[in-house]
Enzyme design. Structure first.
Site, mmCIF file in Angstrom:
data_model
loop_
_atom_site.group_PDB
_atom_site.id
_atom_site.type_symbol
_atom_site.label_atom_id
_atom_site.label_comp_id
_atom_site.label_asym_id
_atom_site.label_seq_id
_atom_site.Cartn_x
_atom_site.Cartn_y
_atom_site.Cartn_z
ATOM 1 N N ARG A 1 50.159 40.836 72.277
ATOM 2 C CA ARG A 1 50.666 40.248 73.533
ATOM 3 C C ARG A 1 50.331 41.201 74.665
ATOM 4 O O ARG A 1 50.496 42.421 74.535
ATOM 5 C CB ARG A 1 52.179 40.033 73.468
ATOM 6 C CG ARG A 1 52.754 39.621 74.818
ATOM 7 C CD ARG A 1 54.181 39.180 74.731
ATOM 8 N NE ARG A 1 54.292 37.897 74.051
ATOM 9 C CZ ARG A 1 55.427 37.204 73.951
ATOM 10 N NH1 ARG A 1 56.544 37.686 74.473
ATOM 11 N NH2 ARG A 1 55.468 36.054 73.330
ATOM 12 N N HIS B 1 49.569 30.694 74.768
ATOM 13 C CA HIS B 1 50.459 31.244 73.725
ATOM 14 C C HIS B 1 50.292 30.353 72.492
ATOM 15 O O HIS B 1 51.166 29.557 72.143
ATOM 16 C CB HIS B 1 51.903 31.214 74.240
ATOM 17 C CG HIS B 1 52.886 32.009 73.439
ATOM 18 N ND1 HIS B 1 52.618 32.505 72.180
ATOM 19 C CD2 HIS B 1 54.162 32.383 73.730
ATOM 20 C CE1 HIS B 1 53.687 33.155 71.732
ATOM 21 N NE2 HIS B 1 54.630 33.100 72.651
ATOM 22 N N ARG C 1 61.183 36.869 69.756
ATOM 23 C CA ARG C 1 60.771 35.909 68.724
ATOM 24 C C ARG C 1 59.368 36.146 68.185
ATOM 25 O O ARG C 1 59.151 36.150 66.973
ATOM 26 C CB ARG C 1 60.809 34.469 69.276
ATOM 27 C CG ARG C 1 62.137 33.807 69.208
ATOM 28 C CD ARG C 1 62.293 32.878 70.384
ATOM 29 N NE ARG C 1 62.344 33.685 71.581
ATOM 30 C CZ ARG C 1 63.471 34.242 72.039
ATOM 31 N NH1 ARG C 1 64.599 33.990 71.460
ATOM 32 N NH2 ARG C 1 63.455 35.019 73.104
ATOM 33 N N THR C 2 58.411 36.279 69.080
ATOM 34 C CA THR C 2 57.021 36.297 68.606
ATOM 35 C C THR C 2 56.768 37.537 67.760
ATOM 36 O O THR C 2 56.244 37.452 66.643
ATOM 37 C CB THR C 2 56.061 36.233 69.805
ATOM 38 O OG1 THR C 2 56.473 35.162 70.648
ATOM 39 C CG2 THR C 2 54.636 35.998 69.350
ATOM 40 N N LYS D 1 48.336 56.359 78.651
ATOM 41 C CA LYS D 1 47.463 57.466 79.087
ATOM 42 C C LYS D 1 46.158 56.938 79.655
ATOM 43 O O LYS D 1 45.255 57.715 79.967
ATOM 44 C CB LYS D 1 47.152 58.372 77.897
ATOM 45 C CG LYS D 1 48.352 58.970 77.215
ATOM 46 C CD LYS D 1 47.884 59.760 75.989
ATOM 47 C CE LYS D 1 48.941 59.804 74.918
ATOM 48 N NZ LYS D 1 48.369 60.180 73.622
#
Ligand code: CP
Length: 307
Positions: free
Chosen positions: A101, A129, A51-52, A80
């Site tokens: 995120r 959030h 969703r986000t 890396k």
């Protein structure tokens, strides 16, 4: 450079304005379809999302802009060993705004201190959030008409549920809020949320393990998933994962105008039979998430002087 890391980075007045813009976008989408022409959003997702990430991307496309990014750490140079700071310094050369995120609490804050474009926290570990909270607030405003005098039950994994922590922060600024915290003892709301948000705001709250007992009081029931990815051992997750499963029988004593919310993804905590109950709002939250993210992208790009 203005970034949004915590929902409390936005004042009540700014949230009202974002909601008002989102409601206008819903009615007049054509008025917004060219507003970000030539601008780029970077979606930096070091953790899974449906969703986000996709609502941010849909939001930017619907504003006429473009999107670049990655959907897992392994496909970026983080694999890396590149730092978050160097990653966002680099992305700032390519994009006008970043949605990020990350599984580590505080990573989007570090990003915001090193980027030269606005950074939006799209979820950091078990912490916050804020854009889910904006989606939740738009849904509450559209369903209830006001944020005042609400009794809100938060149910499930209140320990790791970052959407719960952010929504409690946002609602704590409105009059007449009563919070009911429904969780297994092991998944209680962290004490920092109580001491830093609920106590200073003088918010009345009760803690219980029994959902059915408090159901008749609730104006909003905010269900959450038990966050498997944050557990240290699988045994504890398996023991706790089905602590609460909302079924039609459990809604027997609920209010007629209860709003049943869930940030999704759902695993087992709301029976699919509830989906056809008119009180189920969780797919409305999904759609509202796109509109409020459009409003937020516009606000931050306007403040940065980019559009
Ligand atoms: N609500 C939410 O954050 O969903 P995703 O994890 O799918 O983005």
């Amino acid at each position: 450079m203005r970034s949004i890391i915590n929902i409390l980075d936005l004042s009540v007045e700014e949230i009202d304005e974002l909601i008002s813009v989102a409601n206008d976008i819903i009615v007049h989408p054509g008025n917004y379809s060219e507003r970000c022409r030539g601008k780029k959003l970077a979606t930096l997702f070091f953790e899974p999302s449906t969703r986000t990430r996709l609502s941010f991307e849909a939001a930017m496309y619907e504003l006429g802009g473009n999107v670049i990014g990655f959907s897992e750490a392994q496909s970026s140079s983080a694999a890396k060993g590149e730092s978050v700071a160097d990653t966002v310094r680099t992305i700032s050369c390519y994009a006008d705004i970043i949605a990020m995120r990350h599984p580590k609490e505080g990573a989007p804050l570090v990003a915001s201190l090193n980027a030269t474009v606005p950074v939006i926290n799209a979820g950091d570990g078990g912490h916050f959030h804020p854009t889910q909270t904006l989606a939740d607030l738009l849904t509450i405003q559209r369903e209830k008409g006001s944020f005042e005098n609400l009794t809100v039950g938060f149910c499930g994994d209140l320990k790791f549920g970052r959407t719960v922590h952010s929504l409690i922060g946002a609602l704590s600024r409105y009059k007449g809020l009563k919070v009911i915290l429904i969780s297994p003892v092991e998944l209680k709301l962290p004490s920092y949320v109580k001491s830093e948000i609920l106590a200073p705001a003088g918010i009345e709250y009760v803690q219980t393990t029994n959902l059915e007992e408090v159901m008749p009081e609730l104006d909003i029931l905010y269900m959450t998933r038990v966050q498997r990815e944050r557990f240290f051992n699988e045994e504890d997750y398996l023991r706790l994962k089905d602590s609460y499963i909302l079924t039609p029988a459990k809604l027997k004593n609920a209010k007629e105008d209860l709003a049943i919310m869930h940030p999704l993804p759902r695993v087992n905590e709301i029976s699919v039979e509830i989906d056809k109950d008119p009180r189920a709002c969780y797919f409305k939250q999904v759609l509202n998430g796109k509109y409020i993210r459009m409003a937020l992208i516009l606000k931050l790009l306007q403040e940065a002087g980019t559009i």
